[in-house]
Design a protein around this motif. Sequence first.
Motif, PDB file in Angstrom:
ATOM      1  N   MET A   1      -4.071 -11.531  -0.169  1.00 41.69           N
ATOM      2  CA  MET A   1      -2.908 -11.530   0.738  1.00 41.69           C
ATOM      3  C   MET A   1      -2.810 -12.901   1.409  1.00 41.69           C
ATOM      4  SD  MET A   1      -0.428  -9.531   1.795  1.00 41.69           S
ATOM      5  CE  MET A   1      -0.890  -7.806   1.718  1.00 41.69           C
ATOM      6  N   SER A   2      -1.598 -13.448   1.472  1.00 45.71           N
ATOM      7  CA  SER A   2      -1.413 -14.772   2.056  1.00 45.71           C
ATOM      8  C   SER A   2      -1.448 -14.683   3.580  1.00 45.71           C
ATOM      9  CB  SER A   2      -0.054 -15.345   1.619  1.00 45.71           C
ATOM     10  OG  SER A   2       0.975 -14.740   2.354  1.00 45.71           O
ATOM     11  N   VAL A   3      -1.275 -15.835   4.221  1.00 42.91           N
ATOM     12  CA  VAL A   3      -1.293 -15.867   5.682  1.00 42.91           C
ATOM     13  C   VAL A   3      -0.103 -15.139   6.280  1.00 42.91           C
ATOM     14  CG1 VAL A   3      -2.574 -18.004   5.805  1.00 42.91           C
ATOM     15  CG2 VAL A   3      -0.092 -18.075   5.683  1.00 42.91           C
ATOM     16  N   GLN A  12       8.343  -7.758  -1.043  1.00 43.61           N
ATOM     17  CA  GLN A  12       7.761  -7.640  -2.369  1.00 43.61           C
ATOM     18  C   GLN A  12       6.369  -8.258  -2.381  1.00 43.61           C
ATOM     19  OE1 GLN A  12      10.797 -10.725  -3.752  1.00 43.61           O
ATOM     20  NE2 GLN A  12       9.236 -10.898  -5.305  1.00 43.61           N
ATOM     21  N   ARG A  13       5.527  -7.806  -3.292  1.00 45.39           N
ATOM     22  CA  ARG A  13       4.220  -8.426  -3.444  1.00 45.39           C
ATOM     23  C   ARG A  13       4.385  -9.650  -4.347  1.00 45.39           C
ATOM     24  NH1 ARG A  13      -0.019  -6.112  -1.329  1.00 45.39           N
ATOM     25  NH2 ARG A  13       0.075  -3.942  -0.671  1.00 45.39           N
ATOM     26  N   PHE A  14       4.123 -10.817  -3.782  1.00 50.31           N
ATOM     27  CA  PHE A  14       4.330 -12.058  -4.509  1.00 50.31           C
ATOM     28  C   PHE A  14       3.146 -12.334  -5.427  1.00 50.31           C
ATOM     29  CE2 PHE A  14       6.829 -13.668  -0.622  1.00 50.31           C
ATOM     30  CZ  PHE A  14       7.992 -13.106  -1.100  1.00 50.31           C
ATOM     31  N   ASP A  15       3.441 -13.015  -6.551  1.00 49.57           N
ATOM     32  CA  ASP A  15       2.346 -13.505  -7.365  1.00 49.57           C
ATOM     33  C   ASP A  15       1.750 -14.739  -6.682  1.00 49.57           C
ATOM     34  OD1 ASP A  15       4.128 -15.586  -7.863  1.00 49.57           O
ATOM     35  OD2 ASP A  15       4.648 -14.876  -9.861  1.00 49.57           O
ATOM     36  N   GLU A  16       0.662 -15.269  -7.248  1.00 51.29           N
ATOM     37  CA  GLU A  16      -0.064 -16.340  -6.569  1.00 51.29           C
ATOM     38  C   GLU A  16       0.775 -17.597  -6.341  1.00 51.29           C
ATOM     39  OE1 GLU A  16      -4.149 -18.962  -7.168  1.00 51.29           O
ATOM     40  OE2 GLU A  16      -3.862 -17.102  -8.279  1.00 51.29           O
ATOM     41  N   PRO A  17       1.529 -18.107  -7.359  1.00 51.65           N
ATOM     42  CA  PRO A  17       2.338 -19.303  -7.101  1.00 51.65           C
ATOM     43  C   PRO A  17       3.395 -19.079  -6.023  1.00 51.65           C
ATOM     44  CG  PRO A  17       2.079 -18.953  -9.458  1.00 51.65           C
ATOM     45  CD  PRO A  17       1.574 -17.718  -8.779  1.00 51.65           C
ATOM     46  N   THR A  18       4.032 -17.884  -6.020  1.00 51.96           N
ATOM     47  CA  THR A  18       5.055 -17.620  -5.011  1.00 51.96           C
ATOM     48  C   THR A  18       4.439 -17.492  -3.629  1.00 51.96           C
ATOM     49  OG1 THR A  18       6.342 -16.480  -6.706  1.00 51.96           O
ATOM     50  CG2 THR A  18       7.026 -16.157  -4.431  1.00 51.96           C
ATOM     51  N   PHE A  21       3.975 -20.908  -2.402  1.00 50.19           N
ATOM     52  CA  PHE A  21       5.281 -21.428  -1.980  1.00 50.19           C
ATOM     53  C   PHE A  21       5.629 -20.895  -0.597  1.00 50.19           C
ATOM     54  CE2 PHE A  21      10.094 -21.371  -3.234  1.00 50.19           C
ATOM     55  CZ  PHE A  21      10.328 -22.457  -2.403  1.00 50.19           C
ATOM     56  N   ALA A  22       5.437 -19.593  -0.385  1.00 49.34           N
ATOM     57  CA  ALA A  22       5.721 -18.979   0.913  1.00 49.34           C
ATOM     58  C   ALA A  22       4.875 -19.620   2.016  1.00 49.34           C
ATOM     59  CB  ALA A  22       5.472 -17.476   0.849  1.00 49.34           C
ATOM     60  N   ARG A  23       3.600 -19.765   1.745  1.00 49.51           N
ATOM     61  CA  ARG A  23       2.700 -20.355   2.740  1.00 49.51           C
ATOM     62  C   ARG A  23       3.115 -21.780   3.085  1.00 49.51           C
ATOM     63  NH1 ARG A  23      -1.646 -20.650  -0.258  1.00 49.51           N
ATOM     64  NH2 ARG A  23      -1.214 -22.822  -0.781  1.00 49.51           N
ATOM     65  N   ASP A  24       3.392 -22.585   2.060  1.00 48.35           N
ATOM     66  CA  ASP A  24       3.743 -23.983   2.293  1.00 48.35           C
ATOM     67  C   ASP A  24       5.094 -24.125   2.981  1.00 48.35           C
ATOM     68  OD1 ASP A  24       1.367 -24.665   1.080  1.00 48.35           O
ATOM     69  OD2 ASP A  24       2.275 -25.265  -0.823  1.00 48.35           O
ATOM     70  N   ALA A  25       6.048 -23.230   2.645  1.00 46.81           N
ATOM     71  CA  ALA A  25       7.364 -23.290   3.278  1.00 46.81           C
ATOM     72  C   ALA A  25       7.267 -22.964   4.764  1.00 46.81           C
ATOM     73  CB  ALA A  25       8.329 -22.337   2.579  1.00 46.81           C
ATOM     74  N   LEU A 230      12.120 -16.389  -1.859  1.00 47.76           N
ATOM     75  CA  LEU A 230      11.419 -15.933  -0.663  1.00 47.76           C
ATOM     76  C   LEU A 230      12.301 -15.127   0.280  1.00 47.76           C
ATOM     77  CD1 LEU A 230       9.395 -19.203   0.168  1.00 47.76           C
ATOM     78  CD2 LEU A 230       8.732 -17.285  -1.320  1.00 47.76           C
ATOM     79  N   GLY A 231      13.555 -14.900  -0.110  1.00 50.42           N
ATOM     80  CA  GLY A 231      14.433 -14.082   0.716  1.00 50.42           C
ATOM     81  C   GLY A 231      14.945 -14.770   1.963  1.00 50.42           C
TER      82      GLY A 231
END
Length: 323
Positions: A1-3, A12-18, A21-25, A230-231
């Motif tokens: 699970m990301s931050v 949605q449950r994101f895959d690792e690259p997404t 992307f979410a974390r960095d955005a 990322l919605g």
Amino acid sequence: MSVHAAALDTAQRFDEPTSAFARDAIEGLSKQPKQLPPKYFYDAEGSALFEQITGLPEYYPTRTELGILRQRAAEIGAMIPQGAALVEFGAGSTAKLRTLLSACALGAYVPVDISGDFLNAQAAALRLDFPELAIYPVTADFTAPFGLPHTVREMPKVGFFPGSTIGNFEPFEACGFLRSARKILGPGAMLLIGVDLEKDDRVLSAAYNDAAGVTAKFNLNVLARINRELGGDFDLAAFVHRAIYNRERHRIEMHLISRTAQTVHLLGRNISFRAGESIHTESSYKYSVERFNALARGSGWSPQALWTDPDGMFSLHALAAAE
């Protein structure tokens, strides 16, 4: 699970690259000043837009580097060991690669890029024209460590990093990339790398503020990608592209400027913008030959050869992994 666990629990449950992307955005848009990593330009749409940019009359780097490769192909090819595996970091158009293929006998080609769809499409087209060439695409973030295919482990390695993408890194990041590339390629490796040179501010400004507005679309696409993947609810019409040359830091800076005070929603966060506030999306450092050679030496590489165009606009460097 990301931050962003709280947001992702209800999304949605994101895959690792997404998830990355979410974390960095979120991290970048929470900073002051706001920023987004330029690697996220390159989804399928962004990659296609960049290919359009490379053909624009104002955008000199691609045609100038390609001209160097064509004029110096025999010299460059003579430095590449026969049967080597060519590992291209951030594979894009195959035009430069095709020039190299005409001048050397590669054992394999390993294109590496974060945009898997674009990468695989390019590899498929290349296989049609070079059916004898073993091609092993690797979908990965080339700015982070990744493994090479087992089939090329015993081949001599040559890294290929054209397009002056090295300029998109902060200098300490460029050093980190060069060290990482040396480790990935291994002992005895060679690296061919394109580096944009310092030049008149007006030439640089025109190259990144083209009259057709393609660079603006490319820049704004990163917000469209946040919306798609990322919605987010960025209104692209509420931001304007701007590229400026920072003479003191030897770099072009690309920004997205908020036209008005506004709030954007992303993964359960409210991101506020003041009128005129910027998202810094990319820097493109311009080097002198001396400054780049110093960077290379400090990163574990030994300069071996240098080729430039007659006007001194662009440079191609051959580096050897230092013992």
